[in-house]
Design a protein around this motif. Structure first.
Motif: not given
Length: 485
Positions: A398, A401, A444
């Protein structure tokens, strides 16, 4: 079970659904997606874009971001017109948040809170208990949980063992194991825990899919597995031996075979204004249409998500200082190599000056800032990584992101990090899958997702078990005797 015997699809409620990676696998395997809960508004919006709501449910209702802690499953079921929650769902699935369990996430929580035990106090570490409350209310036939391997060693505590014990008290047969996505046709080394449970009345043990591909686990991923299993009794009736690849399987999917047909992107340095104006939904022609690899064909032709001629998601991060470094880095190298290249570029800039600036002078500092990243190689050795085109990618996270330096494109002519579509391809999202929000949100969502092909493998194995004629007949006969008694 009678519904399933009649050929009707098992109905799924998914918690922490994200944008829908596991849902893609479940849907492709023949499950019906009737409800989901996701508290990230953009991920919930992506889910709603890609999966149709049940009949009679508006698009607005389907796209609402919901929190599994505050959301009452009875209210959700009634809001979606599904009737009582205990009769509405056959399967309960969840990719529970991993930040408190993953070692990287634990370190970040410690640094933010200044507390060595911060990861244990993070509310996300307790969500599995809320999941178990859903089980009691929904009473599903089957259960799927996905998480990082470190959940097996949460400060010395094996959380899946606790979950299994509770589920067994509720009447389920349980099992868990580790699966690596590269063994299931995903062009990415991604080690994950899967826990599966089925109603004990079925008289079966949970099982996991056999690998579809051969893959070479690197020392780093073998190490992750070893640490995770430290608190696992491998002869436990709940731990299922990790499925092994057999001879004759196809080779692992490489980065090159996964991405080579996607658009050739150089606008970020040739025409930066054009790249800044480009939206994630804007489409570009594929780079090639002939000689596609089987993986590329699958990504283009996934049922319900076909993409013909053009593809979206061709946006990349703008990092002008680092384009020359990307170009000169060798394939498969990481930040120490990048820093060495940057120092060489800096030295060339100093030499090119009419008068070489004195070390530490304002001009020297200015040039250094223009050439050399500020990160300590001792603390961030893996912050950058240039993809090796002949191997699967490292794990997407993630954190993409916030920056994408962990995945630099191997083609030096493009001198950039990955595009959104390329990251989606490495996660096995089909090309027709769309992401709500801008570039950072899309990265993300992709990094947080279960790879759809890995989800498909797990879902197909569960579907095989649930639709076994002997299993269904045995279950119905047993229940009939109990009711008669």
């Amino acid at each position: 079970m009678r519904r399933i015997r009649e050929g009707r699809a098992p109905r799924v409620l998914e918690l922490c659904s994200g944008c829908g990676g596991l849902s893609l696998g479940l849907s492709r395997a023949g499950f019906e997606l009737v409800a989901h809960i996701e508290n990230d508004p953009l991920a919930a919006a992506s889910y709603a874009i890609n999966f149709s709501p049940p009949p009679g449910v508006s698009a607005q209702t389907w796209a609402i971001a919901r929190d599994m802690v505050s959301q009452n499953p009875h209210d959700l079921s009634l809001e979606l017109g599904l009737g009582p929650a205990e009769k509405a769902f056959d399967v309960l699935a969840a990719g529970l948040p991993c930040q408190a369990f993953a070692r990287i996430g634990r370190s970040k929580l410690r640094s933010i809170a200044g507390d060595d035990e911060a990861f244990k106090n993070d509310p996300r570490a307790k969500l599995y208990k809320r999941f178990l409350e859903y089980v009691e209310i929904v009473q599903p036939i089957a259960i799927i949980i996905e998480n990082v391997p470190d959940i097996l060693n949460f400060g010395g505590h094996n959380v899946p063992e606790e979950i299994c014990q509770t589920l067994e008290d509720l009447g389920y047969s349980t099992g868990y194991t580790l699966l690596n996505a590269a063994f299931y046709g995903v062009p990415q080394m991604r080690e994950r825990l899967f826990l599966v449970a089925v109603d004990r009345s079925l008289g079966i043990r949970p099982s996991f899919p056999v690998p579809t591909h051969r893959a070479n686990m690197t020392a780093g991923y073998e190490g992750v597995r070893t640490v995770a299993l430290r608190h696992v009794c491998t002869v436990s009736s709940r731990f299922v031996p990790i499925p092994k690849a057999t001879g004759g399987l196809p080779e692992q999917i490489s980065v090159r075979s996964a991405l080579s047909d996607l658009p050739f992107i150089t606008e970020h340095f040739r025409n930066p204004l054009e790249m800044r104006r480009r939206k994630i939904a804007d489409r570009l022609p594929y780079r090639s249409f002939a000689g596609l690899t089987p993986y590329a064909q699958l990504m283009r032709k996934w049922p319900g998500f076909r993409s013909d001629g053009e593809v979206s998601g061709n946006v990349v991060r703008m990092t002008p200082r680092d384009y020359p470094i990307f170009r000169r880095m060798a394939k498969g190298t990481s930040y120490p190599e990048a820093l060495k290249v940057a120092e060489e570029l800096f030295e060339a800039r100093l030499t090119a000056e009419p008068v070489r600036p004195r070390a530490g002078s304002s001009r020297w500092k200015e040039l250094r800032k223009e050439c050399v990243p500020p990160y300590n190689p001792g603390k961030f050795p893996n912050k950058w990584w240039k993809l090796d085109p002949d191997l699967p990618s490292r794990t997407l996270t993630a954190h993409m992101g916030k920056d994408t330096y962990s995945h630099i494109h191997w083609d030096s002519r493009q001198q950039r990090t990955l595009s959104v579509r390329e990251a989606a391809r490495l996660q096995s999202f089909p090309d027709g899958f769309q992401f709500a929000g801008a570039m950072n949100a899309a990265f993300r969502q992709i990094g947080n997702a279960v790879p759809p092909l890995l989800g498909l493998a797990v879902a197909k194995e569960l579907k095989r078990v649930l639709t076994s004629t002997m299993t269904i007949e045995r279950s119905i006969a047993k229940q009939s005797k109990e009711y008669a008694a």
